[in-house]
Design a protein around this motif. Sequence first.
Motif, PDB file in Angstrom:
ATOM      1  N   PRO A   1       8.465  55.322   3.953  1.00 60.97           N
ATOM      2  CA  PRO A   1       9.059  54.776   2.731  1.00 60.97           C
ATOM      3  C   PRO A   1       8.552  55.426   1.446  1.00 60.97           C
ATOM      4  O   PRO A   1       9.243  55.389   0.433  1.00 60.97           O
ATOM      5  CB  PRO A   1       8.687  53.293   2.782  1.00 60.97           C
ATOM      6  N   ALA A   2       7.374  56.028   1.470  1.00 62.62           N
ATOM      7  CA  ALA A   2       6.854  56.698   0.274  1.00 62.62           C
ATOM      8  C   ALA A   2       7.513  58.060   0.073  1.00 62.62           C
ATOM      9  O   ALA A   2       7.457  58.618  -1.015  1.00 62.62           O
ATOM     10  CB  ALA A   2       5.341  56.863   0.376  1.00 62.62           C
ATOM     11  N   GLY A   3       8.139  58.593   1.115  1.00 62.77           N
ATOM     12  CA  GLY A   3       8.765  59.898   1.017  1.00 62.77           C
ATOM     13  C   GLY A   3       7.750  61.024   1.118  1.00 62.77           C
ATOM     14  O   GLY A   3       6.574  60.813   1.407  1.00 62.77           O
ATOM     15  N   VAL A   4       8.217  62.229   0.876  1.00 60.50           N
ATOM     16  CA  VAL A   4       7.389  63.433   0.976  1.00 60.50           C
ATOM     17  C   VAL A   4       7.138  63.966  -0.428  1.00 60.50           C
ATOM     18  O   VAL A   4       8.098  64.273  -1.142  1.00 60.50           O
ATOM     19  CB  VAL A   4       8.102  64.507   1.832  1.00 60.50           C
ATOM     20  N   PRO A   5       5.876  64.090  -0.835  1.00 62.98           N
ATOM     21  CA  PRO A   5       5.604  64.686  -2.146  1.00 62.98           C
ATOM     22  C   PRO A   5       6.175  66.102  -2.193  1.00 62.98           C
ATOM     23  O   PRO A   5       5.940  66.908  -1.291  1.00 62.98           O
ATOM     24  CB  PRO A   5       4.080  64.717  -2.232  1.00 62.98           C
ATOM     25  N   THR A   6       6.937  66.358  -3.255  1.00 59.02           N
ATOM     26  CA  THR A   6       7.615  67.643  -3.405  1.00 59.02           C
ATOM     27  C   THR A   6       7.399  68.145  -4.823  1.00 59.02           C
ATOM     28  O   THR A   6       7.686  67.430  -5.781  1.00 59.02           O
ATOM     29  CB  THR A   6       9.121  67.475  -3.122  1.00 59.02           C
ATOM     30  N   TRP A   7       6.882  69.372  -4.935  1.00 60.20           N
ATOM     31  CA  TRP A   7       6.621  69.960  -6.238  1.00 60.20           C
ATOM     32  C   TRP A   7       7.675  71.014  -6.512  1.00 60.20           C
ATOM     33  O   TRP A   7       7.978  71.851  -5.659  1.00 60.20           O
ATOM     34  CB  TRP A   7       5.230  70.583  -6.269  1.00 60.20           C
ATOM     35  N   SER A   8       8.218  70.981  -7.731  1.00 56.91           N
ATOM     36  CA  SER A   8       9.305  71.891  -8.096  1.00 56.91           C
ATOM     37  C   SER A   8       9.081  72.503  -9.470  1.00 56.91           C
ATOM     38  O   SER A   8       8.489  71.874 -10.356  1.00 56.91           O
ATOM     39  CB  SER A   8      10.644  71.139  -8.132  1.00 56.91           C
ATOM     40  N   ASP A   9       9.559  73.715  -9.613  1.00 61.06           N
ATOM     41  CA  ASP A   9       9.613  74.421 -10.893  1.00 61.06           C
ATOM     42  C   ASP A   9      10.707  75.461 -10.715  1.00 61.06           C
ATOM     43  O   ASP A   9      10.493  76.461 -10.027  1.00 61.06           O
ATOM     44  CB  ASP A   9       8.269  75.072 -11.225  1.00 61.06           C
TER      45      ASP A   9
ATOM     46  N   ILE B   1       0.507  79.184  -5.319  1.00 60.51           N
ATOM     47  CA  ILE B   1       1.353  78.289  -6.121  1.00 60.51           C
ATOM     48  C   ILE B   1       1.962  79.066  -7.294  1.00 60.51           C
ATOM     49  O   ILE B   1       3.167  78.979  -7.558  1.00 60.51           O
ATOM     50  CB  ILE B   1       0.546  77.074  -6.641  1.00 60.51           C
ATOM     51  N   ARG B   2       1.141  79.835  -7.986  1.00 63.31           N
ATOM     52  CA  ARG B   2       1.652  80.629  -9.109  1.00 63.31           C
ATOM     53  C   ARG B   2       2.690  81.649  -8.642  1.00 63.31           C
ATOM     54  O   ARG B   2       3.684  81.903  -9.328  1.00 63.31           O
ATOM     55  CB  ARG B   2       0.496  81.307  -9.850  1.00 63.31           C
ATOM     56  N   ALA B   3       2.479  82.231  -7.472  1.00 65.23           N
ATOM     57  CA  ALA B   3       3.456  83.183  -6.922  1.00 65.23           C
ATOM     58  C   ALA B   3       4.774  82.475  -6.612  1.00 65.23           C
ATOM     59  O   ALA B   3       5.856  83.040  -6.829  1.00 65.23           O
ATOM     60  CB  ALA B   3       2.905  83.854  -5.667  1.00 65.23           C
ATOM     61  N   ALA B   4       4.702  81.243  -6.126  1.00 69.18           N
ATOM     62  CA  ALA B   4       5.919  80.474  -5.846  1.00 69.18           C
ATOM     63  C   ALA B   4       6.673  80.175  -7.141  1.00 69.18           C
ATOM     64  O   ALA B   4       7.913  80.261  -7.184  1.00 69.18           O
ATOM     65  CB  ALA B   4       5.570  79.179  -5.107  1.00 69.18           C
ATOM     66  N   VAL B   5       5.943  79.833  -8.195  1.00 71.51           N
ATOM     67  CA  VAL B   5       6.572  79.592  -9.490  1.00 71.51           C
ATOM     68  C   VAL B   5       7.246  80.874  -9.970  1.00 71.51           C
ATOM     69  O   VAL B   5       8.421  80.860 -10.390  1.00 71.51           O
ATOM     70  CB  VAL B   5       5.549  79.096 -10.537  1.00 71.51           C
ATOM     71  N   ALA B   6       6.531  81.983  -9.915  1.00 70.48           N
ATOM     72  CA  ALA B   6       7.092  83.262 -10.380  1.00 70.48           C
ATOM     73  C   ALA B   6       8.341  83.619  -9.562  1.00 70.48           C
ATOM     74  O   ALA B   6       9.348  84.066 -10.138  1.00 70.48           O
ATOM     75  CB  ALA B   6       6.043  84.372 -10.265  1.00 70.48           C
TER      76      ALA B   6
ATOM     77  N   ALA C   1      -2.503  74.845 -11.401  1.00 65.35           N
ATOM     78  CA  ALA C   1      -1.883  76.167 -11.245  1.00 65.35           C
ATOM     79  C   ALA C   1      -0.474  76.223 -11.820  1.00 65.35           C
ATOM     80  O   ALA C   1      -0.032  77.281 -12.261  1.00 65.35           O
ATOM     81  CB  ALA C   1      -1.844  76.556  -9.771  1.00 65.35           C
ATOM     82  N   ALA C   2       0.218  75.097 -11.791  1.00 65.42           N
ATOM     83  CA  ALA C   2       1.614  75.054 -12.256  1.00 65.42           C
ATOM     84  C   ALA C   2       1.827  73.811 -13.107  1.00 65.42           C
ATOM     85  O   ALA C   2       2.466  72.843 -12.682  1.00 65.42           O
ATOM     86  CB  ALA C   2       2.556  75.045 -11.052  1.00 65.42           C
ATOM     87  N   PRO C   3       1.300  73.820 -14.326  1.00 65.29           N
ATOM     88  CA  PRO C   3       1.358  72.617 -15.163  1.00 65.29           C
ATOM     89  C   PRO C   3       2.766  72.156 -15.518  1.00 65.29           C
ATOM     90  O   PRO C   3       2.962  70.986 -15.836  1.00 65.29           O
ATOM     91  CB  PRO C   3       0.561  72.991 -16.414  1.00 65.29           C
TER      92      PRO C   3
END
Length: 121
Positions: free
Chosen positions: A43-51, A111-116, A27-29
């Motif tokens: 220790p692995a942390g929290v996966p976080t996606w950003s744009d 996801i696309r709305a979050a990117v927009a 959805a957000a390449p």
Amino acid sequence: MTPSPRSAVPDWRARRLDHLRSLIRAAAPEATEEAKWKKPTNPAGVPTWSDHGILCTGETYKDKIKLTFAQGARLPDPHQLFNASLDGGTRRAIDLKEQDPLDEDAFQDLIRAAVAYNRGA
């Protein structure tokens, strides 16, 4: 072989998070993923996606995966995927237990709305 941070929890949660990761990538390449908030208990942390700012995080709990959208309160959610953190003024979350269904198309729309939103569109 040492497990990667992505597979630090080798059960349904890791598999589900990997599947969600693939939906987010589709959805957000252009979004990036990084592990944030590393600490001795995680220790692995929290996966976080950003744009252009944080889109969402994917936290793993004993009984669920929690996808928290940084600007969720400002996003359209016509399919009512948000089912947690509904009282906050900014964030909204989706809690998914092992057998919970997910409308994948609606999730990718979110996801696309979050990117927009982050891009000011």
